[in-house]
Design an enzyme around this catalytic site. Structure first.
Site, PDB file in Angstrom:
ATOM      1  N   GLU A 199      40.573 -56.984 -29.508  1.00 35.32           N
ATOM      2  CA  GLU A 199      41.158 -58.956 -28.696  1.00 35.32           C
ATOM      3  C   GLU A 199      39.528 -59.144 -29.654  1.00 35.32           C
ATOM      4  OE1 GLU A 199      42.928 -60.723 -26.819  1.00 35.32           O
ATOM      5  OE2 GLU A 199      44.119 -58.517 -26.096  1.00 35.32           O
ATOM      6  N   GLY A 221      33.852 -58.360 -31.786  1.00 42.32           N
ATOM      7  CA  GLY A 221      33.840 -59.458 -33.196  1.00 42.32           C
ATOM      8  C   GLY A 221      34.830 -58.912 -34.035  1.00 42.32           C
ATOM      9  N   CYS A 231      35.395 -66.443 -26.561  1.00 40.73           N
ATOM     10  CA  CYS A 231      36.400 -66.119 -28.278  1.00 40.73           C
ATOM     11  C   CYS A 231      37.567 -67.817 -28.525  1.00 40.73           C
ATOM     12  CB  CYS A 231      36.949 -64.871 -27.402  1.00 40.73           C
ATOM     13  SG  CYS A 231      38.249 -64.651 -25.879  1.00 40.73           S
ATOM     14  N   LYS A 248      32.340 -48.121 -22.961  1.00 38.19           N
ATOM     15  CA  LYS A 248      30.806 -48.903 -23.093  1.00 38.19           C
ATOM     16  C   LYS A 248      30.505 -50.150 -22.880  1.00 38.19           C
ATOM     17  CE  LYS A 248      29.203 -49.966 -26.764  1.00 38.19           C
ATOM     18  NZ  LYS A 248      27.905 -50.635 -26.110  1.00 38.19           N
ATOM     19  N   GLU A 251      32.666 -67.826 -37.261  1.00 38.14           N
ATOM     20  CA  GLU A 251      32.718 -68.016 -35.403  1.00 38.14           C
ATOM     21  C   GLU A 251      31.309 -68.637 -35.137  1.00 38.14           C
ATOM     22  OE1 GLU A 251      33.297 -64.742 -32.927  1.00 38.14           O
ATOM     23  OE2 GLU A 251      34.355 -66.114 -31.521  1.00 38.14           O
TER      24      GLU A 251
HETATM   25  P1  NAD Z   1      30.027 -57.436 -30.778  1.00 37.44           P
HETATM   26  O1  NAD Z   1      31.676 -56.352 -32.308  1.00 37.44           O
HETATM   27  O2  NAD Z   1      28.878 -57.198 -31.626  1.00 37.44           O
HETATM   28  O3  NAD Z   1      30.540 -56.417 -30.042  1.00 37.44           O
HETATM   29  C1  NAD Z   1      31.272 -55.893 -28.981  1.00 37.44           C
HETATM   30  C2  NAD Z   1      31.121 -54.401 -28.809  1.00 37.44           C
HETATM   31  O4  NAD Z   1      31.012 -53.463 -30.011  1.00 37.44           O
HETATM   32  C3  NAD Z   1      29.711 -54.357 -27.712  1.00 37.44           C
HETATM   33  O5  NAD Z   1      29.777 -53.487 -26.872  1.00 37.44           O
HETATM   34  C4  NAD Z   1      29.199 -53.516 -28.908  1.00 37.44           C
HETATM   35  O6  NAD Z   1      27.846 -52.699 -29.077  1.00 37.44           O
HETATM   36  C5  NAD Z   1      29.995 -52.014 -30.241  1.00 37.44           C
HETATM   37  N1  NAD Z   1      30.053 -51.974 -31.011  1.00 37.44           N
HETATM   38  C6  NAD Z   1      29.381 -52.784 -32.171  1.00 37.44           C
HETATM   39  N2  NAD Z   1      29.799 -51.580 -33.521  1.00 37.44           N
HETATM   40  C7  NAD Z   1      30.266 -51.055 -32.838  1.00 37.44           C
HETATM   41  C8  NAD Z   1      30.544 -50.224 -33.444  1.00 37.44           C
HETATM   42  N3  NAD Z   1      30.742 -49.774 -35.044  1.00 37.44           N
HETATM   43  N4  NAD Z   1      31.238 -48.526 -33.095  1.00 37.44           N
HETATM   44  C9  NAD Z   1      32.086 -48.946 -32.079  1.00 37.44           C
HETATM   45  N5  NAD Z   1      31.287 -50.077 -31.389  1.00 37.44           N
HETATM   46  C10 NAD Z   1      30.531 -50.942 -31.401  1.00 37.44           C
HETATM   47  O7  NAD Z   1      30.659 -58.455 -30.685  1.00 37.44           O
HETATM   48  P2  NAD Z   1      29.983 -59.016 -29.505  1.00 37.44           P
HETATM   49  O8  NAD Z   1      28.892 -60.100 -29.861  1.00 37.44           O
HETATM   50  O9  NAD Z   1      28.982 -58.226 -28.500  1.00 37.44           O
HETATM   51  O10 NAD Z   1      30.524 -60.097 -28.828  1.00 37.44           O
HETATM   52  C11 NAD Z   1      30.788 -61.504 -29.450  1.00 37.44           C
HETATM   53  C12 NAD Z   1      32.291 -61.294 -29.878  1.00 37.44           C
HETATM   54  O11 NAD Z   1      33.953 -60.737 -29.001  1.00 37.44           O
HETATM   55  C13 NAD Z   1      32.708 -62.888 -30.575  1.00 37.44           C
HETATM   56  O12 NAD Z   1      33.225 -62.749 -31.594  1.00 37.44           O
HETATM   57  C14 NAD Z   1      33.882 -62.719 -29.595  1.00 37.44           C
HETATM   58  O13 NAD Z   1      34.904 -63.859 -30.133  1.00 37.44           O
HETATM   59  C15 NAD Z   1      34.893 -61.895 -29.651  1.00 37.44           C
HETATM   60  N6  NAD Z   1      35.874 -61.851 -27.909  1.00 37.44           N
HETATM   61  C16 NAD Z   1      36.545 -62.167 -28.377  1.00 37.44           C
HETATM   62  C17 NAD Z   1      37.405 -62.290 -26.814  1.00 37.44           C
HETATM   63  C18 NAD Z   1      38.820 -61.604 -27.053  1.00 37.44           C
HETATM   64  O14 NAD Z   1      39.640 -61.480 -26.088  1.00 37.44           O
HETATM   65  N7  NAD Z   1      39.548 -61.995 -27.967  1.00 37.44           N
HETATM   66  C19 NAD Z   1      37.035 -62.133 -25.621  1.00 37.44           C
HETATM   67  C20 NAD Z   1      35.722 -61.930 -26.160  1.00 37.44           C
HETATM   68  C21 NAD Z   1      34.982 -61.848 -27.107  1.00 37.44           C
END
Ligand code: NAD
Length: 493
Positions: free
Chosen positions: A252, A231, A286, A173, A387
């Site tokens: 992650e 996140g 990230c 997804k 963040e």
């Molecule tokens: P997000 O957590 O809002 O969304 C990530 C994914 O999770 C999306 O596909 C979203 O649709 C899905 N999602 C959201 N709510 C959900 C739920 N309740 N159940 C299942 N899936 C759900 O994050 P974002 O805004 O898309 O990305 C930014 C974040 O990602 C930042 O916090 C960043 O630090 C982190 N990130 C971490 C790494 C790493 O390797 N540590 C790498 C890239 C990004």
């Protein structure tokens, strides 16, 4: 353009969910309307994935032939690198140089995983009786992979390659704002599976709302592992769902990584590293080095020069080869970054540069924000702790090593750290004292697929990459194979 097809259970067809408009953040124009997956699509995809994972054509495929499939996917990704890079730039706003590097790194991930797969060994363990003992690794079944919007193809590949290598089926997804690259990658995987006469339901790509489609994937009883990048709050929700089902989860998550400049640092190197560390990818990374600690004796000199150079960074569309700071992924995200800078002002920060959207006609419709340096706040301020995920750096002075370590570790996150010093003993000491999954010394934001990557504390659980990358997608089983001829003594006459 109407991208009305998603990949459900090996079939390309219009998703039955609500349409999602995806925009080019450099122009604000809609580039595609994706008909997202519905809950029925999730059900169908997971059920078909479970069958595909048990299909003998896949389950009994020798490792070297699974590796061949991964190489074929890498061939297709490399062949289409320009198209995929242009698509990712349109969908995420990122610079072409960066999206091209991400595409090639995705191909590299498939190739490295193929090599790891061909060389992975099960073990014969020392036995304690008349039997041979073995420890073997088997697929889990169906893996739910959920990825964020900031580096789609790289994060998709980091999950897809090892999950397939391990012998699983995957339901992927992608994020709502950036579904196009995962769908394009899905087409290439589908093509490779078809060519190899393998079950095409081994991969479904289901764009849609996280709280609906992502949640349904996570909670589906047939999904046996969750691999997530995104996140921290979302990760925590997923970890609860995984705990209820007693299935493994790898996370992650976010970061607020310190970059540290000691008084003996090579200042040219440090300036370049700090600026690249936070402002490349417009800070939407990230591992962005978003908290800068500078030795008090060099603080004004360093921050003054940093501000002067930051003001000269070239802000523009990702399609312009001269651009260094491209637009943010979405206007809503730009507004959230701007709100953090407003909060910093309220908290008493000095905005040393940036702090606004750039002016001018060419920026009017895009989700631009100027690279920003803030200071004058304590490490406890919200903008030092939360963040922001944009081109915003907060600078703080430190007095000595203990003060530095205390401040740098005073964070819920533990993803990355960068430090600049010429003193090798100090570099070693501090690198070992900082809570971070990755520490860069006299460099920053360099990556190798052969080196494990993961976060500590609220930055995650588990690692990706490294030669054991496939193991997280397998179950370990022990086999005892009797070699004696006498019956066990318990029931002997
Ligand atoms: P997000 O957590 O809002 O969304 C990530 C994914 O999770 C999306 O596909 C979203 O649709 C899905 N999602 C959201 N709510 C959900 C739920 N309740 N159940 C299942 N899936 C759900 O994050 P974002 O805004 O898309 O990305 C930014 C974040 O990602 C930042 O916090 C960043 O630090 C982190 N990130 C971490 C790494 C790493 O390797 N540590 C790498 C890239 C990004």
């Amino acid at each position: 353009m109407l991208a009305d097809e998603v990949l459900v259970a090996g079939q390309w067809r219009q998703g039955r969910g609500a349409p999602i408009k995806t925009i080019d953040p450099a122009t604000g124009q809609v580039i595609a309307t994706v008909h997202a997956a519905s809950l029925d699509d999730v059900e169908e995809a997971v059920t078909a994935a479970a069958h595909a994972a048990h299909d003998p054509a896949w389950r009994e495929l020798p490792a070297h032939l699974r590796a061949r499939l991964l190489h074929r996917i890498a061939d297709f990704v490399e062949r289409d690198a320009d198209r995929l890079s242009a698509l990712q730039t349109a969908d995420t706003g990122k610079c072409r140089t960066e999206t091209r590097a991400l595409v090639l790194s995705a191909a590299g991930t498939f190739r490295y995983t193929a090599a790891a797969l061909e060389t992975a060994e099960d073990a014969i363990t020392p036995s304690r009786g008349p039997y041979v003992t073995m420890s073997v690794h088997e697929p889990i079944g169906v893996v739910g992979a959920i990825t964020p919007w900031n580096s789609p193809i790289a994060s998709d590949a980091q999950k897809l390659a090892p999950a397939l290598a391990a012998g699983n089926a995957v339901v992927l997804k992608p994020a709502e704002w950036t579904p196009l690259v995962a769908l394009a990658l899905g087409r290439l995987v589908h093509q490779a599976l078809t060519e190899a006469a393998l079950p095409t339901a081994l991969l479904s790509v289901l764009p849609g709302r996280g709280s609906v489609i992502g949640d349904a994937i996570v909670r589906h009883p047939a999904v046996g592992k969750i691999t997530f990048t995104g996140g921290t709050n979302t990760g925590r929700t997923l970890a609860h769902a995984a705990a209820d089902k007693l299935i493994p989860v790898s996370l992650e998550l976010g970061g607020k990584s310190p970059t540290i400049v000691f008084d003996d640092a090579d200042l040219e190197q440090a300036l370049a590293g700090v600026m690249y560390g936070v402002f490349s990818s417009s800070g939407q990374s990230c591992i962005a080095g978003s908290r800068l600690f500078v030795a008090r004796s060099r603080y004004e000199e360093f921050v003054g020069e940093l501000v002067a150079r930051t003001e000269k960074l070239r802000v523009g569309p990702g399609t312009d080869p001269d651009t260094q700071v491209a637009p943010l992924v979405h206007h809503k995200h730009r507004d959230s970054v701007a709100a953090y800078v407003d909060l910093a002002r309220e908290e008493g920060a000095t905005v040393r540069c940036g702090g606004a959207a750039p002016e001018g006609d060419s920026y009017r419709d895009g989700a631009y924000y100027l690279p920003t340096v803030l200071d004058g706040l304590p490490n406890s301020a919200r903008v030092c702790q939360e963040e922001i995920f944009g081109p915003v750096l907060v600078a703080l002075p430190f007095d000595d090593e203990d003060d530095l370590v205390a401040q740098a570790n005073d964070s819920v996150y533990g993803l990355a750290c960068g430090l600049w010093t010429r003193d090798h003993a100090k570099a070693w000491r501090v690198a070992r004292r900082i809570d971070a999954g990755t520490v860069w010394i006299n460099t920053y934001k360099q990556f190798s697929i052969s080196t494990p990557f993961g976060g500590l504390k609220d930055s995650g659980i588990g690692t990706e990459k490294g030669r054991d990358l496939i193991r997280g997608y397998q179950r370990q089983k022990s086999l005892y194979w009797g070699t004696g001829t006498a019956p066990l003594p318990w029931a002997a006459n």
